[in-house]
Scaffold this motif. Structure first.
Motif, PDB file in Angstrom:
ATOM      1  N   LEU A   3       0.863  -1.177   0.000  1.00 36.69           N
ATOM      2  CA  LEU A   3       0.000   0.000   0.000  1.00 36.69           C
ATOM      3  C   LEU A   3       0.896   1.222   0.000  1.00 36.69           C
ATOM      4  O   LEU A   3       1.778   1.345   0.856  1.00 36.69           O
ATOM      5  N   ALA A  23      -2.947   0.253  -4.104  1.00 38.55           N
ATOM      6  CA  ALA A  23      -2.735  -1.075  -3.544  1.00 38.55           C
ATOM      7  C   ALA A  23      -2.298  -2.049  -4.625  1.00 38.55           C
ATOM      8  O   ALA A  23      -2.735  -1.957  -5.781  1.00 38.55           O
ATOM      9  N   SER A  24      -1.449  -2.976  -4.233  1.00 35.10           N
ATOM     10  CA  SER A  24      -1.028  -4.041  -5.144  1.00 35.10           C
ATOM     11  C   SER A  24      -0.837  -5.321  -4.337  1.00 35.10           C
ATOM     12  O   SER A  24      -0.639  -5.285  -3.124  1.00 35.10           O
ATOM     13  N   PHE A  28      -8.015  -6.022  -4.870  1.00 36.70           N
ATOM     14  CA  PHE A  28      -8.405  -4.801  -4.185  1.00 36.70           C
ATOM     15  C   PHE A  28      -9.915  -4.674  -4.023  1.00 36.70           C
ATOM     16  O   PHE A  28     -10.391  -4.262  -2.969  1.00 36.70           O
ATOM     17  N   TYR A  31     -11.481  -5.975  -0.760  1.00 39.21           N
ATOM     18  CA  TYR A  31     -10.989  -5.587   0.559  1.00 39.21           C
ATOM     19  C   TYR A  31     -11.562  -4.251   1.021  1.00 39.21           C
ATOM     20  O   TYR A  31     -11.470  -3.252   0.297  1.00 39.21           O
ATOM     21  N   MET A  33     -11.237  -0.923   3.186  1.00 37.95           N
ATOM     22  CA  MET A  33     -10.037  -0.112   3.378  1.00 37.95           C
ATOM     23  C   MET A  33     -10.273   0.949   4.445  1.00 37.95           C
ATOM     24  O   MET A  33     -11.410   1.364   4.691  1.00 37.95           O
ATOM     25  N   TRP A  52     -15.660  -2.815   0.903  1.00 39.26           N
ATOM     26  CA  TRP A  52     -15.040  -3.272  -0.331  1.00 39.26           C
ATOM     27  C   TRP A  52     -15.865  -2.875  -1.551  1.00 39.26           C
ATOM     28  O   TRP A  52     -15.321  -2.631  -2.627  1.00 39.26           O
ATOM     29  N   ARG A  71     -13.216   5.280  -3.192  1.00 37.43           N
ATOM     30  CA  ARG A  71     -12.329   4.291  -3.811  1.00 37.43           C
ATOM     31  C   ARG A  71     -12.660   4.146  -5.269  1.00 37.43           C
ATOM     32  O   ARG A  71     -13.794   4.397  -5.709  1.00 37.43           O
ATOM     33  N   ASN A  73     -12.139   1.030  -7.652  1.00 34.48           N
ATOM     34  CA  ASN A  73     -11.690  -0.359  -7.719  1.00 34.48           C
ATOM     35  C   ASN A  73     -11.013  -0.705  -9.041  1.00 34.48           C
ATOM     36  O   ASN A  73     -10.218  -1.630  -9.107  1.00 34.48           O
ATOM     37  N   ASN A  76      -7.429   0.363  -8.311  1.00 40.45           N
ATOM     38  CA  ASN A  76      -6.841  -0.100  -7.045  1.00 40.45           C
ATOM     39  C   ASN A  76      -6.460   1.065  -6.138  1.00 40.45           C
ATOM     40  O   ASN A  76      -5.399   1.044  -5.491  1.00 40.45           O
ATOM     41  N   ALA A  97      -5.566  -1.967   4.747  1.00 41.09           N
ATOM     42  CA  ALA A  97      -6.535  -2.905   4.187  1.00 41.09           C
ATOM     43  C   ALA A  97      -6.892  -3.946   5.243  1.00 41.09           C
ATOM     44  O   ALA A  97      -6.033  -4.362   6.042  1.00 41.09           O
TER      45      ALA A  97
END
Length: 125
Positions: A3, A23-24, A28, A31, A33, A52, A71, A73, A76, A97
């Motif tokens: 992150l 994020a990787s 993602f 999850y 966050m 999520w 977010r 998605n 990510n 996360a």
């Protein structure tokens, strides 16, 4: 899992900043966050969380109406838009996360298994 938070800086009281976190290493979109912060000499505290799906959000009372978590998605990314900043918002901000996919964000203050490195936010009076 990595992150990476960014977007911090120095801003005058009343100003705005947008924090970003990419994020990787995880799926993602599954999850929940959160954003946390830690000021010098203080314990880390919860700031905001998003489910999520993005359908549920939670905030600490001190930032309600001023901060917005969101977010993307597809990218990510999780964001924290901060407005009407106050000197007491000064802290290192961390994205996090939840430990497991599809974990409810209703328990928004704990259960985070992955943390970013933090980005400094300084609000001058």
């Amino acid at each position: 899992v990595q992150l990476q938070a960014s977007g911090g800086g120095l801003v005058q009281a009343g100003g705005s900043l947008r924090l970003s976190c990419v994020a990787s290493g995880l799926t993602f979109r599954t999850y929940s966050m959160g954003w946390f912060r830690q000021a010098p000499g203080r314990e880390r505290e919860f700031v905001a969380a998003i489910s999520w799906s993005g359908g549920s959000t939670y905030y600490v009372d001190s930032v309600k109406g001023r901060f917005t978590i969101s977010r993307d998605n597809a990218k990510n990314m999780v964001y924290l838009q901060m407005t009407s900043l106050k000197p007491e918002d000064t802290a290192v901000y961390y994205c996090a996360a939840k430990s497991r996919p599809h974990e409810s964000v209703s328990d928004y203050g704990r259960g985070y298994g992955y943390w970013g490195q933090g980005t400094q936010v300084t609000v001058s009076s």
